[in-house]
Design a protein around this motif. Structure first.
Motif, PDB file in Angstrom:
ATOM      1  N   LEU A  52      52.811 -31.091 -64.761  1.00  0.00           N
ATOM      2  CA  LEU A  52      51.541 -31.347 -64.085  1.00  0.00           C
ATOM      3  C   LEU A  52      51.358 -32.829 -63.800  1.00  0.00           C
ATOM      4  N   ASN A  53      50.583 -33.100 -62.789  1.00  0.00           N
ATOM      5  CA  ASN A  53      50.191 -34.462 -62.456  1.00  0.00           C
ATOM      6  C   ASN A  53      48.741 -34.423 -62.018  1.00  0.00           C
ATOM      7  N   PHE A  56      45.326 -36.477 -61.386  1.00  0.00           N
ATOM      8  CA  PHE A  56      44.694 -37.773 -61.140  1.00  0.00           C
ATOM      9  C   PHE A  56      45.643 -38.929 -61.492  1.00  0.00           C
ATOM     10  N   GLY A  57      46.921 -38.754 -61.152  1.00  0.00           N
ATOM     11  CA  GLY A  57      47.906 -39.783 -61.409  1.00  0.00           C
ATOM     12  C   GLY A  57      48.476 -39.785 -62.809  1.00  0.00           C
ATOM     13  N   PHE A  58      48.011 -38.888 -63.664  1.00  0.00           N
ATOM     14  CA  PHE A  58      48.517 -38.801 -65.042  1.00  0.00           C
ATOM     15  C   PHE A  58      49.621 -37.751 -65.076  1.00  0.00           C
ATOM     16  N   ASP A  59      50.858 -38.206 -65.278  1.00  0.00           N
ATOM     17  CA  ASP A  59      52.004 -37.303 -65.315  1.00  0.00           C
ATOM     18  C   ASP A  59      52.189 -36.782 -66.734  1.00  0.00           C
ATOM     19  N   PHE A  60      52.070 -35.474 -66.897  1.00  0.00           N
ATOM     20  CA  PHE A  60      52.183 -34.877 -68.226  1.00  0.00           C
ATOM     21  C   PHE A  60      53.627 -34.807 -68.712  1.00  0.00           C
ATOM     22  N   GLY A  61      54.573 -35.079 -67.866  1.00  0.00           N
ATOM     23  CA  GLY A  61      55.962 -34.949 -68.249  1.00  0.00           C
ATOM     24  C   GLY A  61      56.583 -36.195 -68.824  1.00  0.00           C
ATOM     25  N   ILE A  62      55.860 -37.305 -68.821  1.00  0.00           N
ATOM     26  CA  ILE A  62      56.406 -38.560 -69.343  1.00  0.00           C
ATOM     27  C   ILE A  62      55.507 -39.090 -70.447  1.00  0.00           C
ATOM     28  N   SER A  63      56.027 -40.035 -71.212  1.00  0.00           N
ATOM     29  CA  SER A  63      55.279 -40.618 -72.330  1.00  0.00           C
ATOM     30  C   SER A  63      54.287 -41.648 -71.821  1.00  0.00           C
ATOM     31  N   HIS A  64      53.198 -41.779 -72.560  1.00  0.00           N
ATOM     32  CA  HIS A  64      52.147 -42.741 -72.218  1.00  0.00           C
ATOM     33  C   HIS A  64      51.734 -43.481 -73.484  1.00  0.00           C
TER      34      HIS A  64
END
Length: 597
Positions: free
Chosen positions: A390-391, A393-401
């Motif tokens: 998922l992405n 509002f610019g927040f990609d759930f597939g990568i670390s934050h």
């Protein structure tokens, strides 16, 4: 002169046998001291039990159990600052805590002997803790039973000394300020978060089994002591604060995890728990036995997978996530109405058989829609793989934050997303259960004939419950499709080795407590966490699962978190009409007393 034989209520809680209590405390102290010594000479056993002065691994669990036993023993004296642990003044919590100490220690000794090849691998620390635990258990058996506490005690010097430390025990718990009660609720959820996180973070099976033994005996002991009931009373008094504290504790969980595997377990637990809470609407509130409920989870997952942009999706479209969520929920809602409308006129076992058939029909249908046996819609047994992350509002759930110094990986991202869905389902369940419709569901569950006679449209309300439960399952299915990357027919069976499936979902509701808010959440967490941690027992999982259900039905049929109605229903024969201490003298006793005068 008239002799008054009625016991007075002004005395303090009686002191049980001082020698037994002192021996129990001594045994617990010895078991605790043994955890600071080495238990084995080699580091081949996990947990590094070779260090002196620093408990590790299973030693920590024995230390906790021994410390709890010691505190419960001392609280029986009414010592100021400790008497709040046992507001009921019972002795059974001491026995249970001491049994937990012995069980944890004995299991550790057995695991060391089995893994390293005999008891010769044990160091003195293990024998010291085992001896102390055995002394504590044996001595605790000498304490009076809870219902046999004497009203007077011989004034020995030891009793007089302990009386100087005692705090008067009021007949009723002292009312605390609201801010203090809120702090207690926050502390309780903080402890619960720490205990849950410790269980997920266990790195090997021996530590997890010891954790289960320790937590089971400790929780039962605190329940018998009355402490859990006191906290439950506070949470019922401050419901909004309790829900807020629970959500905050759940939100903090991914920030405590550095391992993606453990964070993924947490995300799957939330999915499983949310679906179980939706089933609780159907089974717990409306009393409809649904054995094919996992199919609604599959409908939502497949509908979301088809429209989420998977390269192997025959539909070939990509909706934004909010549209995919609505699609999954709407598809489950339609299936709930279509299946429920012709079948909800059935009751009991007949309805269960029909819903079981629907679950199997769904699995066989999606397996047949492969372009050979039927239209090419679901890719058959291969399912729909490569569902993109998922992405929003610019927040990609597939990568670390990186957030506030903490790194949240993919699993933690989906955990937080699922937490939002869980909060929404909790809100829906709570509002529904407290509404006029919820009360009508309960009336139908208790007696449908009587409810119909009172003017309740039973069929319409049962269909509403069926549709609402299906919709909630569909919501969870949309997130599950993205978390697992793929959906296949084998994920949605009636019974299998990996939850969620219909059997485990129903068991989660029954185990946790039907009709309650927190019960299915607790039951789902236990039923998902235990198989995930004990993978070596996968071949015996269904056998152990059945054995656990048998024991549960025998000793606690109302579930781990039961409402008052269920407790009275299953334990009505255990209730006393008049408390023993308040029973007035019988007519025969009164006559004898008068004659003696």
């Amino acid at each position: 002169m008239t002799t008054n034989t009625t016991p007075t209520n002004t005395a303090l809680l009686p002191l049980p046998t001082p020698a037994a209590r002192a021996a129990t405390a001594t045994g617990a102290a010895i078991a605790l001291a043994g955890t600071f010594l080495a238990w084995t000479w080699t580091a081949e056993f996990p947990g590094n039990l070779t260090v002196t002065g620093y408990p590790g691994g299973l030693q920590v669990l024995t230390l906790i159990s021994a410390a709890l036993t010691l505190l419960l023993t001392l609280s029986g004296y009414g010592i100021k600052g400790l008497h709040w642990l046992t507001p009921g003044g019972a002795n059974s919590p001491v026995r249970l805590a001491s049994l937990g100490t012995l069980g944890t220690t004995g299991f550790t000794i057995g695991a060391i002997s089995a893994k390293l090849g005999g008891i010769v691998n044990l160091e003195p620390g293990a024998w010291i803790s085992a001896t102390g635990a055995l002394i504590a258990v044996t001595a605790s058996l000498g304490l009076p039973h809870d219902q046999e506490l004497p009203h007077t005690t011989r004034p020995t010097p030891l009793n007089r000394f302990l009386n100087s430390l005692r705090a008067p025990t009021p007949q009723r718990a002292k009312e605390l300020p609201s801010w203090a009660e809120i702090l207690i609720i926050a502390a309780a959820f903080g402890v619960a978060l720490h205990v849950f996180t410790y269980g997920i973070d266990t790195e090997y099976a021996e530590l997890f089994i010891g954790y289960i033994i320790c937590v089971a005996f400790a929780f039962t002991a605190l329940t018998r002591a009355g402490l859990i009931a006191r906290i439950t009373h506070l949470t019922a008094k401050h419901r909004n604060v309790t829900l807020a504290a629970a959500l905050i504790a759940a939100f903090c969980f991914p920030f405590t995890q550095q391992n993606e595997e453990y964070a993924l377990i947490g995300a799957n637990i939330l999915i499983f728990a949310t679906v179980a809470l939706g089933l609780n609407v159907v089974v717990g509130l409306a009393g409809l036995l649904d054995l094919g409920y996992v199919a609604f989870l599959g409908v939502g997952a497949y509908a979301a997978a088809l429209v989420s942009g998977s390269p192997l999706s025959p539909v070939g479209v990509q909706f934004p996530f909010w549209a995919a969520v609505l699609t999954g929920a709407a598809a489950s809602l339609v299936f709930g109405v279509v299946i429920g409308a012709p079948t909800l006129r059935l009751r009991g076992d007949y309805l269960a058989i029909v819903t079981l058939g629907f679950g199997e029909i769904f699995r066989l249908t999606v397996n047949a829609l492969n372009g050979v046996s039927g239209p090419d819609l679901t890719n058959g047994s291969q399912g729909i793989p490569s569902i993109p992350d998922l992405n929003l509002f610019g927040f990609d759930f597939g990568i670390s934050h990186d957030i506030a110094g903490f790194t949240l990986g993919r699993s933690a991202n989906y955990y937080l997303l699922m937490l939002v869905f869980t909060a929404a389902v909790v809100l829906v369940f709570r509002r529904s259960g407290e509404s006029r419709i919820g009360r009508a569901w309960v009336a139908i569950r208790e007696d449908e004939t009587a409810a119909t006679a009172m003017g309740i449209n039973a069929f319409r309300l049962k269909l509403l419950a069926f549709a609402l439960g299906a919709t909630l399952a569909g919501l969870a299915g949309t997130v599950q499709a993205h978390v697992s990357y793929t959906v296949t027919p084998e994920q949605y069976q009636f019974a299998g080795s990996v939850p969620p499936n219909s059997a485990f979902l129903l068991a989660a509701v029954i185990l946790g407590g039907m009709g309650t808010l927190s019960g299915p959440l607790v039951g789902a967490a236990l039923l998902y966490l235990i198989p995930a941690k004990l993978q070596f027992m996968q071949d015996y999982q269904l056998f152990l699962f059945g054995l656990a259900l048998m024991l549960l039905m025998r000793f606690r049929p109302e579930g781990l978190v039961a409402d008052r109605r269920k407790q009275l229903e299953f334990h009505e024969n255990d209730q006393l009409d008049v408390p023993a201490e308040d029973t007035p003298p019988t007519r025969k006793t009164a006559g004898t007393t008068k004659a003696g005068a």
